[in-house]
Design a protein around this motif. Sequence first.
Motif, PDB file in Angstrom:
ATOM      1  N   VAL A  45      56.162  20.619  33.172  1.00  0.00           N
ATOM      2  CA  VAL A  45      55.192  21.090  34.268  1.00  0.00           C
ATOM      3  C   VAL A  45      55.726  20.508  35.684  1.00  0.00           C
ATOM      4  N   ARG A  58      54.185  25.677  34.906  1.00  0.00           N
ATOM      5  CA  ARG A  58      54.320  25.459  33.274  1.00  0.00           C
ATOM      6  C   ARG A  58      55.487  26.157  32.757  1.00  0.00           C
ATOM      7  N   VAL A 117      55.228  15.635  33.319  1.00  0.00           N
ATOM      8  CA  VAL A 117      54.419  16.504  33.998  1.00  0.00           C
ATOM      9  C   VAL A 117      54.068  16.065  35.413  1.00  0.00           C
ATOM     10  N   GLU A 123      46.434  19.307  31.978  1.00  0.00           N
ATOM     11  CA  GLU A 123      47.779  19.651  31.637  1.00  0.00           C
ATOM     12  C   GLU A 123      48.154  19.226  30.261  1.00  0.00           C
ATOM     13  N   GLN A 179      47.620  21.231  26.791  1.00  0.00           N
ATOM     14  CA  GLN A 179      48.364  22.455  26.725  1.00  0.00           C
ATOM     15  C   GLN A 179      49.734  21.892  25.904  1.00  0.00           C
TER      16      GLN A 179
END
Length: 373
Positions: free
Chosen positions: A174, A189, A213, A223, A226
């Motif tokens: 990310v 992403r 991330v 996030e 996911q």
Amino acid sequence: MIPCRELRETLLSRTTKTTAKGRKTSFNTFIRYTFGASAACLLLLQTACMQEQEAAASDLAVEETTEAPATPPDSASAAPQQATPATTATSTSLASASPAATEWSYPGPKPLPGAVLPGKRIIAFYGNLLSKRMGILGELPAQDMLAKLDEEVASWQKADSLTPVQPALHAIVVTAQGHPSAGSKYRLRMTHKMIDDVLELAHQRNAIVFLDVQVGHSTLQEELPQLEKYLKMPDVHLGIDPEFSMKEGNVPGSRIGTFDAADINYATEYLSSLVKQYNIPPKLLIVHRFTQGMVTNYDQIELRPETQVVMHMDGWGHPALKKDTYRRYIQKEPVQFTGFKLFYKNDLRKSPRLMSPEEILALDPKPLYIQYQ
């Protein structure tokens, strides 16, 4: 310590850490970053100068007296901070920690069976497969990159024969953006295809994988779920980068972001829940850091047997500056385990060579996570 003016040229390239010109691949075309480079460079230059002035004004043997910056406001969805953590980072000093210790000598509870640390030292290559400018992971052709990783692993094994080396690939999945992007979150992403390719390369070397991330205007709460498809795998772990957590609404790259202990506690709690739910070995959490304000309330970070926390010195420059950053923001604010980053390019701008494994092993505490970018 290097004079601040000598660091100016080096610091001006610090913002390229996660900015990259995209290249066309068999996946999706990677979007070029458009961070506010000028503002970021000025901010980073001021940060380095402040570190230099602080170091010059105080003896290294005297406890640091610099006042920490005020805690920035938490995001609306941040996990509530516990008034009395079950286990805090201040419960045990890291200074006496040793990978060869026969008894548990690190802060926090003794980890569950299958934990990577402290029995091994992790040597990781960092970057993004879709960019040649974000790190060594994507800079070289895949097999050349793996061959170079083999060389670093062998070098570290020679330097410390008592601590087995665990190779790793650390991929940014990310990425913070300089424009609003989808949902006005200032983050992009990566596709599952890219992550799958990283996993396939890792399997060729029995390497573990870290998914990194950069939330931008998003949050860890949004996030991390996911990535559950991957984080529930036994050999996949997590990295989070406070530099690009823009809690006050700034554009990523225009200033350095921050995570509070509440954010880190959410991440460790989330990872711990996966360990329990899927009956897998403990997870590793890498937290990047190179300034005071990047992590606030470090002593309220909760340590759990299912998750191992590594505070990772992410700064670059001359060895003297890197060691001072490690001392100020990693050693003096201990959490559990420590990490140290080496930059193949930026570290050489004012130094003729990279720091050697022997030099890094002389640090106190000895880092158990080494990252190359």
